[in-house]
Motif scaffolding. Structure first.
Motif, short mmCIF file in Angstrom:
data_model
loop_
_atom_site.label_atom_id
_atom_site.label_comp_id
_atom_site.label_asym_id
_atom_site.label_seq_id
_atom_site.Cartn_x
_atom_site.Cartn_y
_atom_site.Cartn_z
N ARG A 52 -3.58 -2.70 1.07
CA ARG A 52 -3.92 -3.20 -0.28
C ARG A 52 -4.58 -2.14 -1.13
NH1 ARG A 52 -5.67 -9.49 0.77
NH2 ARG A 52 -3.82 -10.00 1.95
N LEU A 53 -3.99 -0.94 -1.08
CA LEU A 53 -4.46 0.19 -1.88
C LEU A 53 -3.43 0.51 -2.95
CD1 LEU A 53 -5.71 2.55 0.95
CD2 LEU A 53 -7.10 1.12 -0.54
N SER A 54 -3.90 0.97 -4.06
CA SER A 54 -3.02 1.38 -5.14
C SER A 54 -3.03 2.90 -5.22
CB SER A 54 -3.49 0.77 -6.46
OG SER A 54 -2.72 1.27 -7.52
N ILE A 55 -1.88 3.51 -4.97
CA ILE A 55 -1.77 4.96 -5.05
C ILE A 55 -0.78 5.28 -6.15
CG2 ILE A 55 -1.14 7.08 -3.86
CD1 ILE A 55 -1.91 5.77 -1.25
N PRO A 56 -1.22 5.95 -7.22
CA PRO A 56 -0.30 6.33 -8.29
C PRO A 56 0.80 7.26 -7.77
CG PRO A 56 -2.58 6.63 -8.98
CD PRO A 56 -2.59 6.33 -7.51
N GLU A 57 1.98 7.18 -8.38
CA GLU A 57 3.12 7.99 -7.94
C GLU A 57 2.79 9.48 -7.92
OE1 GLU A 57 6.33 7.41 -6.79
OE2 GLU A 57 5.59 5.36 -6.56
N ASP B 11 6.92 5.81 3.35
CA ASP B 11 5.97 5.43 4.42
C ASP B 11 4.55 5.30 3.84
OD1 ASP B 11 7.97 5.49 6.38
OD2 ASP B 11 7.65 7.64 6.75
N VAL B 12 4.17 6.24 2.98
CA VAL B 12 2.84 6.19 2.38
C VAL B 12 2.70 4.95 1.50
CG1 VAL B 12 1.24 7.37 0.83
CG2 VAL B 12 2.54 8.69 2.51
N ARG B 13 3.74 4.65 0.72
CA ARG B 13 3.70 3.44 -0.11
C ARG B 13 3.56 2.20 0.75
NH1 ARG B 13 8.25 5.69 -2.30
NH2 ARG B 13 7.83 6.95 -4.12
N HIS B 14 4.29 2.15 1.86
CA HIS B 14 4.25 0.98 2.76
C HIS B 14 2.85 0.80 3.35
CE1 HIS B 14 5.61 -2.06 5.55
NE2 HIS B 14 5.14 -1.33 6.56
N VAL B 15 2.27 1.89 3.85
CA VAL B 15 0.93 1.81 4.43
C VAL B 15 -0.09 1.43 3.36
CG1 VAL B 15 -0.91 3.15 5.55
CG2 VAL B 15 1.46 3.38 6.32
#
Length: 102
Positions: free
Chosen positions: A16-21, A7-11
């Protein structure tokens, strides 16, 4: 309802944000905590609250009328230079390079 890393990856993709794993876990925890607070608020009984109590009368507003607001003094009293109804102001030192055409 529980927020998953997917869900966090989808949002993040939608925003258009890049969140490292490696940084997904804190976001999952924070969003689940927020949803937990919302669930707690849904448990509060609200049937006895009157909607009118939430809104109190305030200051009366003036009519919204389009048009220019008249000045209390003529512009010649406080503006040393005017041209075609516009106030003339000195050019800033940072704009000296712009030349006379600007």
């Amino acid at each position: 309802m529980s927020v998953t890393p997917d869900d966090v990856r989808h949002v993040a993709t939608l925003a258009r944000l890049s969140i490292p794993e490696g940084e997904l876990a804190p976001y999952v925890e924070q969003l689940n905590a927020i949803l937990g607070h919302m669930e707690a608020l849904q448990q509060v009984p609200s049937s006895g609250a009157a909607a009118a109590d939430a809104v109190r009368p305030g200051m009366a507003l003036r009519a919204d009328v389009a048009g220019a607001v008249p000045l209390t003094r003529p512009p010649a009293e406080f503006a040393p230079e005017m041209r075609e109804g516009f106030f003339l102001v000195p050019r800033l030192a940072t704009h000296e390079d712009a030349g006379e055409g600007a």
